[in-house]
Write an enzyme that holds these catalytic residues in place. Structure first.
Site, PDB file in Angstrom:
ATOM      1  N   GLY A   1      15.269  -2.574 -11.761  1.00  0.00           N
ATOM      2  CA  GLY A   1      14.099  -2.362 -12.609  1.00  0.00           C
ATOM      3  C   GLY A   1      13.573  -3.545 -13.382  1.00  0.00           C
ATOM      4  O   GLY A   1      12.539  -3.417 -14.033  1.00  0.00           O
TER       5      GLY A   1
ATOM      6  N   GLU B   1      21.114  -3.328  -9.077  1.00  0.00           N
ATOM      7  CA  GLU B   1      20.388  -3.089  -7.819  1.00  0.00           C
ATOM      8  C   GLU B   1      18.925  -3.418  -8.032  1.00  0.00           C
ATOM      9  O   GLU B   1      18.145  -2.552  -8.391  1.00  0.00           O
ATOM     10  CB  GLU B   1      20.593  -1.643  -7.346  1.00  0.00           C
ATOM     11  CG  GLU B   1      20.484  -0.623  -8.460  1.00  0.00           C
ATOM     12  CD  GLU B   1      20.897   0.788  -8.056  1.00  0.00           C
ATOM     13  OE1 GLU B   1      21.774   0.934  -7.191  1.00  0.00           O
ATOM     14  OE2 GLU B   1      20.331   1.741  -8.627  1.00  0.00           O
TER      15      GLU B   1
ATOM     16  N   GLY C   1      15.223  -4.810  -6.851  1.00  0.00           N
ATOM     17  CA  GLY C   1      14.325  -4.973  -5.721  1.00  0.00           C
ATOM     18  C   GLY C   1      13.175  -5.895  -6.070  1.00  0.00           C
ATOM     19  O   GLY C   1      13.048  -7.006  -5.571  1.00  0.00           O
ATOM     20  N   ARG C   2      12.338  -5.415  -6.987  1.00  0.00           N
ATOM     21  CA  ARG C   2      11.121  -6.147  -7.320  1.00  0.00           C
ATOM     22  C   ARG C   2      11.406  -7.571  -7.798  1.00  0.00           C
ATOM     23  O   ARG C   2      10.711  -8.501  -7.414  1.00  0.00           O
ATOM     24  CB  ARG C   2      10.373  -5.398  -8.429  1.00  0.00           C
ATOM     25  CG  ARG C   2       8.976  -5.916  -8.680  1.00  0.00           C
ATOM     26  CD  ARG C   2       8.384  -5.276  -9.949  1.00  0.00           C
ATOM     27  NE  ARG C   2       8.576  -3.866 -10.007  1.00  0.00           N
ATOM     28  CZ  ARG C   2       7.690  -2.952  -9.573  1.00  0.00           C
ATOM     29  NH1 ARG C   2       6.545  -3.346  -9.078  1.00  0.00           N
ATOM     30  NH2 ARG C   2       7.959  -1.673  -9.677  1.00  0.00           N
TER      31      ARG C   2
ATOM     32  N   ARG D   1      -0.427  -0.384  -3.887  1.00  0.00           N
ATOM     33  CA  ARG D   1      -0.155  -0.401  -5.333  1.00  0.00           C
ATOM     34  C   ARG D   1      -1.411  -0.330  -6.214  1.00  0.00           C
ATOM     35  O   ARG D   1      -1.433   0.413  -7.193  1.00  0.00           O
ATOM     36  CB  ARG D   1       0.703  -1.618  -5.712  1.00  0.00           C
ATOM     37  CG  ARG D   1       2.020  -1.689  -4.935  1.00  0.00           C
ATOM     38  CD  ARG D   1       3.005  -2.714  -5.491  1.00  0.00           C
ATOM     39  NE  ARG D   1       3.533  -2.290  -6.766  1.00  0.00           N
ATOM     40  CZ  ARG D   1       3.133  -2.751  -7.921  1.00  0.00           C
ATOM     41  NH1 ARG D   1       2.221  -3.693  -7.984  1.00  0.00           N
ATOM     42  NH2 ARG D   1       3.644  -2.278  -9.032  1.00  0.00           N
TER      43      ARG D   1
ATOM     44  N   TYR E   1      -1.231   2.984  -8.385  1.00  0.00           N
ATOM     45  CA  TYR E   1      -0.772   2.783  -9.772  1.00  0.00           C
ATOM     46  C   TYR E   1      -1.794   2.037 -10.631  1.00  0.00           C
ATOM     47  O   TYR E   1      -1.473   1.653 -11.748  1.00  0.00           O
ATOM     48  CB  TYR E   1       0.510   1.950  -9.806  1.00  0.00           C
ATOM     49  CG  TYR E   1       1.614   2.391  -8.898  1.00  0.00           C
ATOM     50  CD1 TYR E   1       2.230   3.627  -9.039  1.00  0.00           C
ATOM     51  CD2 TYR E   1       2.083   1.532  -7.899  1.00  0.00           C
ATOM     52  CE1 TYR E   1       3.261   4.003  -8.209  1.00  0.00           C
ATOM     53  CE2 TYR E   1       3.128   1.909  -7.069  1.00  0.00           C
ATOM     54  CZ  TYR E   1       3.707   3.146  -7.225  1.00  0.00           C
ATOM     55  OH  TYR E   1       4.729   3.511  -6.404  1.00  0.00           O
TER      56      TYR E   1
ATOM     57  N   CYS F   1     -11.740   4.540   4.411  1.00  0.00           N
ATOM     58  CA  CYS F   1     -12.789   5.465   3.969  1.00  0.00           C
ATOM     59  C   CYS F   1     -12.356   6.288   2.762  1.00  0.00           C
ATOM     60  O   CYS F   1     -12.163   7.511   2.863  1.00  0.00           O
ATOM     61  CB  CYS F   1     -13.161   6.369   5.133  1.00  0.00           C
ATOM     62  SG  CYS F   1     -13.777   5.401   6.490  1.00  0.00           S
ATOM     63  N   GLU F   2     -12.151   5.627   1.647  1.00  0.00           N
ATOM     64  CA  GLU F   2     -11.827   6.295   0.382  1.00  0.00           C
ATOM     65  C   GLU F   2     -12.393   5.422  -0.733  1.00  0.00           C
ATOM     66  O   GLU F   2     -12.227   4.197  -0.694  1.00  0.00           O
ATOM     67  CB  GLU F   2     -10.304   6.370   0.162  1.00  0.00           C
ATOM     68  CG  GLU F   2      -9.586   7.200   1.168  1.00  0.00           C
ATOM     69  CD  GLU F   2      -8.629   8.202   0.542  1.00  0.00           C
ATOM     70  OE1 GLU F   2      -8.698   8.432  -0.675  1.00  0.00           O
ATOM     71  OE2 GLU F   2      -7.829   8.741   1.307  1.00  0.00           O
TER      72      GLU F   2
ATOM     73  N   TYR G   1       7.339  -3.720  -2.526  1.00  0.00           N
ATOM     74  CA  TYR G   1       6.555  -2.489  -2.438  1.00  0.00           C
ATOM     75  C   TYR G   1       5.153  -2.761  -1.865  1.00  0.00           C
ATOM     76  O   TYR G   1       4.190  -2.116  -2.247  1.00  0.00           O
ATOM     77  CB  TYR G   1       6.485  -1.787  -3.805  1.00  0.00           C
ATOM     78  CG  TYR G   1       7.852  -1.549  -4.392  1.00  0.00           C
ATOM     79  CD1 TYR G   1       8.708  -0.616  -3.806  1.00  0.00           C
ATOM     80  CD2 TYR G   1       8.318  -2.283  -5.479  1.00  0.00           C
ATOM     81  CE1 TYR G   1       9.979  -0.416  -4.308  1.00  0.00           C
ATOM     82  CE2 TYR G   1       9.601  -2.081  -5.986  1.00  0.00           C
ATOM     83  CZ  TYR G   1      10.422  -1.149  -5.399  1.00  0.00           C
ATOM     84  OH  TYR G   1      11.688  -0.959  -5.891  1.00  0.00           O
TER      85      TYR G   1
HETATM   86  N1  LLP Z   1      17.637   1.675  -8.026  1.00  0.00           N
HETATM   87  C1  LLP Z   1      17.054   2.876  -7.967  1.00  0.00           C
HETATM   88  C2  LLP Z   1      17.878   4.075  -8.086  1.00  0.00           C
HETATM   89  C3  LLP Z   1      15.658   2.959  -7.815  1.00  0.00           C
HETATM   90  O1  LLP Z   1      15.075   4.152  -7.776  1.00  0.00           O
HETATM   91  C4  LLP Z   1      14.887   1.776  -7.716  1.00  0.00           C
HETATM   92  C5  LLP Z   1      13.442   1.833  -7.529  1.00  0.00           C
HETATM   93  C6  LLP Z   1      15.556   0.535  -7.760  1.00  0.00           C
HETATM   94  C7  LLP Z   1      16.932   0.522  -7.927  1.00  0.00           C
HETATM   95  C8  LLP Z   1      14.849  -0.773  -7.653  1.00  0.00           C
HETATM   96  O2  LLP Z   1      13.944  -0.967  -8.686  1.00  0.00           O
HETATM   97  P1  LLP Z   1      13.254  -2.392  -8.874  1.00  0.00           P
HETATM   98  O3  LLP Z   1      14.328  -3.394  -9.220  1.00  0.00           O
HETATM   99  O4  LLP Z   1      12.588  -2.756  -7.588  1.00  0.00           O
HETATM  100  O5  LLP Z   1      12.282  -2.197  -9.955  1.00  0.00           O
HETATM  101  N2  LLP Z   1       6.677   1.683  -5.597  1.00  0.00           N
HETATM  102  C9  LLP Z   1       6.766   1.304  -6.993  1.00  0.00           C
HETATM  103  C10 LLP Z   1       8.194   1.081  -7.433  1.00  0.00           C
HETATM  104  C11 LLP Z   1       9.090   2.263  -7.198  1.00  0.00           C
HETATM  105  C12 LLP Z   1      10.512   2.014  -7.593  1.00  0.00           C
HETATM  106  C13 LLP Z   1      11.400   3.116  -7.139  1.00  0.00           C
HETATM  107  N3  LLP Z   1      12.794   2.913  -7.431  1.00  0.00           N
HETATM  108  C14 LLP Z   1       5.886   0.108  -7.225  1.00  0.00           C
HETATM  109  O6  LLP Z   1       5.231  -0.352  -6.290  1.00  0.00           O
HETATM  110  O7  LLP Z   1       5.782  -0.391  -8.345  1.00  0.00           O
END
Ligand code: LLP
Length: 420
Positions: free
Chosen positions: A240, A277, A279-280, A316, A320, A345-346, A374
């Site tokens: 996160g 964990e 991602g972003r 995104r 969002y 077409c939206e 994402y």
């Molecule tokens: N762990 C769990 C349990 C999660 O649900 C998520 C993301 C992560 C780790 C990784 O989170 P990060 O480090 O990437 O923030 N599609 C959305 C983001 C959805 C995130 C869902 N869960 C966007 O484009 O902003």
């Protein structure tokens, strides 16, 4: 903008490669990722945990391309997966299954059995029902499942409502008191080994307070379980950590870890390894979406740039109202008030709404920045549009890591029945 993207010799480059060169050869729309930026972000996180026994897992959902995964596995990352599909990908990419954690509120029987078969490190379990199913499948296959309970710490992470998960009312996790009660009943489950506690409060977190509050809460549970004789070997603080898309003040990985370091150190000395964990933070600023302006148009007193990328390629902004910086690839300095929209077409199909944008001419290339997380992973074939190509750049080399989809891919698996 990550340092890996910069203007050099009059145009926007990724590492040593001109983005125009990639567009000429691979076409548009195309996602481009910087290997150097991926590595830098991973190492920053890893170094932030220095002094603690830890493992940085990569949240595969952010960007699950095999080459991106292979790069992360080679840096030593673990993987956070949420489906059998992601398990398949991480195994193909060469991750050590002993570094794989499996999250998600709705794991199917097939997915759990695949995880058991690969002997993954941990199942992050989110409900009593899930625990009971996991026990049944583990028993049937003669395996022991290593379990981590996902706690719902009941905090508000102050991020977008769609991506915040830590409030008491969300579908995620188990409340702390219920988790304690459940732990007391673990003896009934002969094929489950409770060795971890997990939490994740949301994504694109820019404020440390709610996150620190939830880590303290969950760490309190870890300590209580240890007092009660459980050998809690892993504490997963979740993902996160936010990134800068526009002008957000975001904590560094070091600030993120230091906000809870004393708590983590105390757990560390009693033998608990810290997992995260992300991602972003790892993939977000490492990628851009390259698109070409097809047309310019004025309508209803507004100017539009119509791009060859749309909401199916980068969802995104539509979903969002997310902000992605738009850069001119040829470094045109002039700007104009406009909207950057796609061909879908939206009305909601925009990449940048009511903004000051590069005053691009038809045929010009634009880059949507910070699109590495994402972006492609949420792309679809809506409007029967083939999904974009993906490219990885490393120094002065680059390679297509996913071909642009062909028309035949659009109908793959579709069948016309004999009665038609
Ligand atoms: N762990 C769990 C349990 C999660 O649900 C998520 C993301 C992560 C780790 C990784 O989170 P990060 O480090 O990437 O923030 N599609 C959305 C983001 C959805 C995130 C869902 N869960 C966007 O484009 O902003």
């Amino acid at each position: 903008m990550d340092d890996s993207y910069y203007y050099g010799e009059g145009e926007l480059r990724c590492e040593s490669v001109a983005l125009s060169e990639i567009a000429e050869s691979a076409g548009t729309p195309t996602y481009v990722y910087s290997y150097g930026a991926l590595e830098k972000a991973y190492r920053e996180l890893d170094e932030a945990f220095a002094g603690l026994d830890h493992l940085v897992c990569y949240a595969v959902k952010a960007n699950s391309n095999l080459a991106v995964l292979r790069a992360l596995a080679s840096f030593g990352a673990g993987a956070d997966i949420v489906s059998g599909g992601e398990l398949y990908r991480v195994m193909r990419a060469g991750f050590d299954p002993k570094k794989v954690v499996f999250a998600g509120v709705g794991k199917t029987e097939e997915e759990m059995i695949s995880g058991l078969g690969e002997r993954i490190l941990l199942f992050n379990v989110e409900s009593v029902s899930e625990l009971e199913h996991l026990e049944r499948y583990a028993a049937r296959h003669g395996k022991t499942a290593r379990v981590s309970l996902r706690i719902n710490p009941d905090v508000t992470p102050e991020t977008h409502a769609h991506i915040s998960t830590g409030q008491g009312t969300s579908k995620f996790g188990i409340p702390v008191d219920e988790a304690l009660a459940l732990a007391g009943r673990m003896g009934e489950y002969r094929f489950l080994d409770l060795i971890g506690i997990h939490q994740h409060i949301g994504s694109q977190i820019t404020k440390l307070e709610p996150y620190a509050e939830s880590v303290e809460k969950s760490a309190g549970l870890v300590e209580e379980l240890k007092r009660r004789g459980f050998d809690i070997k892993y504490f997963n603080i979740g993902g996160g950590l936010g990134i800068r898309y526009k002008d957000e003040e975001v904590p560094t990985p070091k600030e993120f870890v230091d906000a809870v370091r004393p708590t983590l150190e105390a757990l560390g000395t009693s033998g608990t390894k810290i997992l995260c964990e992300m991602g972003r933070y790892i993939a977000g600023n490492a990628g851009v979406l390259l698109t070409r302006v097809l047309y310019r148009k004025n309508s209803g007193g507004k100017s539009f740039l119509i791009a060859d990328a749309g909401m199916n390629d980068l969802l995104r902004p539509s979903l969002y109202d997310a902000y992605h910086e738009v850069r001119s690839v040829n470094n045109g300095a002039a700007t104009a008030a406009a909207g950057l929209v796609g061909p879908v077409c939206e009305t909601g199909d925009y990449l940048a709404r009511d903004r000051t944008l590069p005053d691009a001419a038809e045929g010009d290339l634009l880059a949507l920045m910070s699109a590495g997380a994402y972006g492609f992973s949420m792309a679809s074939n809506y409007n029967s549009r083939p999904r974009p190509a993906e490219v990885l750049v490393k120094g002065d080399r680059w390679s297509v890591i996913r071909e642009r989809e062909h028309l035949a891919d659009l109908v793959k698996g579709e069948l016309i029945p004999a009665f038609l």
